[in-house]
Scaffold this active site. Structure first.
Site, PDB file in Angstrom:
ATOM      1  N   GLY A 175      49.056  46.026  41.833  1.00  0.00           N
ATOM      2  CA  GLY A 175      48.186  45.865  43.005  1.00  0.00           C
ATOM      3  C   GLY A 175      46.849  46.562  42.824  1.00  0.00           C
ATOM      4  O   GLY A 175      46.623  47.287  41.854  1.00  0.00           O
ATOM      5  N   ASP A 224      48.176  40.939  34.568  1.00  0.00           N
ATOM      6  CA  ASP A 224      47.446  41.259  35.806  1.00  0.00           C
ATOM      7  C   ASP A 224      45.938  41.151  35.597  1.00  0.00           C
ATOM      8  O   ASP A 224      45.182  41.205  36.564  1.00  0.00           O
ATOM      9  CB  ASP A 224      47.809  42.660  36.316  1.00  0.00           C
ATOM     10  CG  ASP A 224      47.636  43.729  35.248  1.00  0.00           C
ATOM     11  OD1 ASP A 224      48.244  43.599  34.180  1.00  0.00           O
ATOM     12  OD2 ASP A 224      46.869  44.678  35.477  1.00  0.00           O
ATOM     13  N   ASN A 225      45.509  41.005  34.353  1.00  0.00           N
ATOM     14  CA  ASN A 225      44.083  40.810  34.079  1.00  0.00           C
ATOM     15  C   ASN A 225      43.811  39.383  33.632  1.00  0.00           C
ATOM     16  O   ASN A 225      42.809  39.118  32.965  1.00  0.00           O
ATOM     17  CB  ASN A 225      43.616  41.795  33.006  1.00  0.00           C
ATOM     18  CG  ASN A 225      43.653  43.234  33.500  1.00  0.00           C
ATOM     19  OD1 ASN A 225      43.619  43.482  34.703  1.00  0.00           O
ATOM     20  ND2 ASN A 225      43.732  44.178  32.587  1.00  0.00           N
ATOM     21  N   GLY A 234      44.731  49.228  42.999  1.00  0.00           N
ATOM     22  CA  GLY A 234      44.887  50.669  43.191  1.00  0.00           C
ATOM     23  C   GLY A 234      43.571  51.372  43.456  1.00  0.00           C
ATOM     24  O   GLY A 234      43.550  52.535  43.842  1.00  0.00           O
ATOM     25  N   ARG A 235      42.481  50.656  43.214  1.00  0.00           N
ATOM     26  CA  ARG A 235      41.171  51.290  43.461  1.00  0.00           C
ATOM     27  C   ARG A 235      40.128  50.258  43.833  1.00  0.00           C
ATOM     28  O   ARG A 235      38.929  50.505  43.726  1.00  0.00           O
ATOM     29  CB  ARG A 235      40.718  52.057  42.246  1.00  0.00           C
ATOM     30  CG  ARG A 235      40.675  51.205  40.990  1.00  0.00           C
ATOM     31  CD  ARG A 235      39.980  51.932  39.914  1.00  0.00           C
ATOM     32  NE  ARG A 235      40.109  51.226  38.658  1.00  0.00           N
ATOM     33  CZ  ARG A 235      39.316  51.442  37.643  1.00  0.00           C
ATOM     34  NH1 ARG A 235      38.339  52.309  37.745  1.00  0.00           N
ATOM     35  NH2 ARG A 235      39.488  50.782  36.530  1.00  0.00           N
ATOM     36  N   ASP A 237      43.402  58.105  41.242  1.00  0.00           N
ATOM     37  CA  ASP A 237      42.514  58.650  42.274  1.00  0.00           C
ATOM     38  C   ASP A 237      41.732  57.565  43.014  1.00  0.00           C
ATOM     39  O   ASP A 237      40.955  57.868  43.914  1.00  0.00           O
ATOM     40  CB  ASP A 237      41.550  59.677  41.657  1.00  0.00           C
ATOM     41  CG  ASP A 237      40.654  59.057  40.584  1.00  0.00           C
ATOM     42  OD1 ASP A 237      40.752  57.831  40.345  1.00  0.00           O
ATOM     43  OD2 ASP A 237      39.858  59.800  39.975  1.00  0.00           O
ATOM     44  N   GLY A 238      41.910  56.315  42.610  1.00  0.00           N
ATOM     45  CA  GLY A 238      41.215  55.232  43.297  1.00  0.00           C
ATOM     46  C   GLY A 238      39.737  55.131  42.956  1.00  0.00           C
ATOM     47  O   GLY A 238      38.997  54.352  43.561  1.00  0.00           O
ATOM     48  N   ARG A 261      32.238  43.709  42.802  1.00  0.00           N
ATOM     49  CA  ARG A 261      32.619  42.599  41.933  1.00  0.00           C
ATOM     50  C   ARG A 261      32.734  41.315  42.743  1.00  0.00           C
ATOM     51  O   ARG A 261      33.271  41.306  43.836  1.00  0.00           O
ATOM     52  CB  ARG A 261      33.963  42.939  41.279  1.00  0.00           C
ATOM     53  CG  ARG A 261      34.501  41.864  40.389  1.00  0.00           C
ATOM     54  CD  ARG A 261      35.522  42.423  39.421  1.00  0.00           C
ATOM     55  NE  ARG A 261      36.795  42.730  40.053  1.00  0.00           N
ATOM     56  CZ  ARG A 261      37.844  43.228  39.380  1.00  0.00           C
ATOM     57  NH1 ARG A 261      37.744  43.480  38.078  1.00  0.00           N
ATOM     58  NH2 ARG A 261      38.967  43.488  40.001  1.00  0.00           N
TER      59      ARG A 261
HETATM   60  P1  AMP Z   1      43.553  47.921  34.790  1.00  0.00           P
HETATM   61  O1  AMP Z   1      44.106  48.441  33.508  1.00  0.00           O
HETATM   62  O2  AMP Z   1      42.172  48.414  35.115  1.00  0.00           O
HETATM   63  O3  AMP Z   1      43.670  46.448  34.898  1.00  0.00           O
HETATM   64  O4  AMP Z   1      44.457  48.549  35.945  1.00  0.00           O
HETATM   65  C1  AMP Z   1      45.843  48.438  35.961  1.00  0.00           C
HETATM   66  C2  AMP Z   1      46.401  48.957  37.267  1.00  0.00           C
HETATM   67  O5  AMP Z   1      46.085  50.328  37.443  1.00  0.00           O
HETATM   68  C3  AMP Z   1      45.867  48.257  38.498  1.00  0.00           C
HETATM   69  O6  AMP Z   1      46.915  48.190  39.434  1.00  0.00           O
HETATM   70  C4  AMP Z   1      44.770  49.178  38.970  1.00  0.00           C
HETATM   71  O7  AMP Z   1      44.514  49.045  40.348  1.00  0.00           O
HETATM   72  C5  AMP Z   1      45.365  50.541  38.652  1.00  0.00           C
HETATM   73  N1  AMP Z   1      44.339  51.565  38.455  1.00  0.00           N
HETATM   74  C6  AMP Z   1      43.498  51.680  37.418  1.00  0.00           C
HETATM   75  N2  AMP Z   1      42.706  52.761  37.557  1.00  0.00           N
HETATM   76  C7  AMP Z   1      43.054  53.364  38.721  1.00  0.00           C
HETATM   77  C8  AMP Z   1      42.613  54.529  39.429  1.00  0.00           C
HETATM   78  N3  AMP Z   1      41.627  55.315  38.957  1.00  0.00           N
HETATM   79  N4  AMP Z   1      43.216  54.822  40.591  1.00  0.00           N
HETATM   80  C9  AMP Z   1      44.204  54.062  41.077  1.00  0.00           C
HETATM   81  N5  AMP Z   1      44.661  52.958  40.472  1.00  0.00           N
HETATM   82  C10 AMP Z   1      44.105  52.604  39.288  1.00  0.00           C
HETATM   83 MG    MG Z   2      43.254  45.057  36.112  1.00  0.00          MG
END
Ligand code: AMP
Ligand code: MG
Length: 487
Positions: free
Chosen positions: A86, A248-249, A88-89, A121-122, A172
């Site tokens: 989901g 998820d990407n 997360g940030r 940390d979002g 975005r």
């Molecule tokens: P990503 O690798 O950027 O596609 O992120 C994978 C997952 O980690 C997704 O659910 C993001 O929302 C979560 N995520 C990445 N960075 C953060 C962050 N700094 N704080 C909270 N959630 C994160």
């Molecule tokens: Mg992602």
């Protein structure tokens, strides 16, 4: 100004998302507003640049008619299934209908914690925000489907990564944020009703022609596969490495999404990996077609309950759809390579492409420069191309055959050169320049390199003599060996 947000995703059942409010930083400032994109979206760039715009772009104030939400999704990360990821940030403010009548998501990334944040940390750091901004805008200028960057702001807060670094947010813009992982989220919960709702939503929003097919969900799967074929073949043809092609990407709308540890090739090498988190080379440059296929198999699995009433019949539909990937990819990729070489004829073109790519690997030839300079060789000026090879005779032997193939399909030399230059960019976001741009901004609050890069990369297919240094590959000491997610 009031932005005519229309939040169709927020009207889906509650289990599709979590309502959230963005959390602003203590002292938000605009780094940049993308005026051209604002115009395309029907937004007022001047307003966005002003005090109220800053509040919206930094999460300080949610516009009246926005319904901010974080989307639920799952995903395979480096092959391991995580049933709940989901946003997360990231916070989806809402959707707008752009000047072309297309529905676009507007999302703040780095907007604080959500119910999906797990340990995070979002937040987002300035470096990755600027990287995403430049990379996604460069991709758009190259003509490749991608999310866009409407704005970047700093938050006035430090975020803790390896060290404390300035926090930032990027706004975005996406055709949609539904991912393969969104289907997986509901499939993992055996929530077939939600799968139906999600598929119907995606069909209505992005694949309307599928609604009229005999089996609309099969047509949707076919459409997503075709979009990924197009996308990944285009990536390979410009030397792009996504770096973290988790499900998820992987966008259902077929856009490049999530610019983490991504990079462009300098020297051609199918095994090239830059991402510091990709230790096994799962997402290496040349692996990307098979990984896209793997991701689409995960999508088809998640969609099985939609594809047929009987399991056998559903599996048959899925297999038929997936079988199209390989041949469609080969066709798109090879046709693209032939265009890059200025060749029409299939058999000769494919053989010549394979030969030169192999010679480029052994000779560590810069991928972008080779193709860009090759149009000059149409008129007989081989020097600039052959000098890219460690052993230039490898080029000489190939060039004889290449000229023969050109002669077999006569075309005015100037027209051929123009056709080649229209698909072979002079400028790509090179890793060493991205790194230098980030260092200037983060270490010295100097955003001039960011602005310059954006400007050069907005016209990638034009010769820009004044920007010649941006076409150059890195010197040895400038070479970037690893890119970091920096989340
Ligand atoms: P990503 O690798 O950027 O596609 O992120 C994978 C997952 O980690 C997704 O659910 C993001 O929302 C979560 N995520 C990445 N960075 C953060 C962050 N700094 N704080 C909270 N959630 C994160
Ligand atoms: Mg992602």
């Amino acid at each position: 100004m009031s932005i005519p947000f229309d939040n169709s995703y927020a009207r889906l059942p509650e289990r599709f998302f979590a309502p959230v409010s963005p959390t602003p930083g203590p002292d938000a400032r605009i780094v940049r507003v993308n005026g051209a994109l604002a115009f395309e979206l029907g937004l007022d760039a001047e307003w966005l640049n002003g005090a109220e715009g800053l509040k919206m772009l930094s999460g300080g104030q949610v516009p009246d008619n926005a319904t901010p939400i974080a989307l639920a999704y799952a995903g395979h990360q480096f092959g391991n299934f995580v049933p709940k990821l989901g946003d997360g940030r990231a916070v989806l403010l809402g959707e707008v209908i752009d000047r072309h009548g297309r529905r676009r998501d507007i999302q703040l990334k780095g907007a604080g914690r959500t119910p999906f944040s797990r340990g995070g940390d979002g937040r987002a750091a300035l470096g990755p925000v600027l990287r995403e901004y430049v990379m996604s805008e460069a991709m758009a200028a190259l003509g490749i489907p991608t999310t866009r960057a409407l704005a970047a702001v700093t938050t006035g807060e430090l975020v803790m990564r390896d060290t404390a670094i300035p926090g930032a947010m990027v706004t975005r813009v996406a055709a949609s944020h539904v991912r393969v992982g969104t289907f997986q989220y509901f499939a993992a919960r055996e929530d077939v009703e939600a799968l139906h709702i999600l598929a119907d939503y995606v069909i209505a929003r992005r694949y309307p022609e599928a609604a009229n097919a005999a089996n609309p969900y099969r047509a949707l799967l076919d459409g997503v596969i075709a979009a990924q074929v197009e996308l990944v073949s285009r990536w390979l043809l410009v030397g792009f490495i996504h770096g973290v092609m988790n499900t998820d990407n992987c966008s259902i709308a077929g856009e490049t999404i999530d610019y983490g540890p991504c990079a462009f090739l300098d020297a051609y090498d199918p095994a090239a990996v830059f991402s510091s988190i990709d230790r096994m080379g799962r997402y290496a440059y040349g692996q990307q077609p098979s990984i896209a296929h793997w991701n689409l198999i995960r999508l088809a699995e998640a969609m099985l309950p939609l594809l047929g009433d009987q399991e056998d019949a559903a599996i048959e539909e899925a297999q038929q759809a997936l079988a199209a990937f390989g041949p469609a990819f080969e066709q798109a990729y090879r046709a693209g390579l032939r265009r890059k070489l200025g060749l029409g004829d299939e058999a000769a073109g494919d053989a010549l492409a394979a030969e030169i790519l192999s010679a480029m690997t052994t000779n560590a030839v810069d991928f972008t420069l080779f193709f860009r300079r090759l149009s000059g060789a149409v008129g007989g000026d081989d020097g600039p191309v052959r000098s890219l090879f460690i052993d230039p005779t490898a080029y000489d032997a190939w060039a004889i055959e290449w000229r023969r193939a050109l002669e077999a399909a006569p075309q005015d030399a100037a027209a051929r050169r123009a056709d080649m230059d229209a698909v072979n960019p002079a400028f790509i976001p090179r890793n060493h320049q991205i790194e230098a741009m980030i260092n200037a901004a983060v270490d010295h609050q100097d955003f001039a390199p960011f602005e310059t890069l954006l400007s050069v990369l907005s016209r990638p297919y034009d010769d820009q003599p004044e920007a010649a240094r941006f076409a150059e590959p890195p010197l040895d000491h400038e070479r970037v060996l690893a890119t970091f997610c920096g989340t």
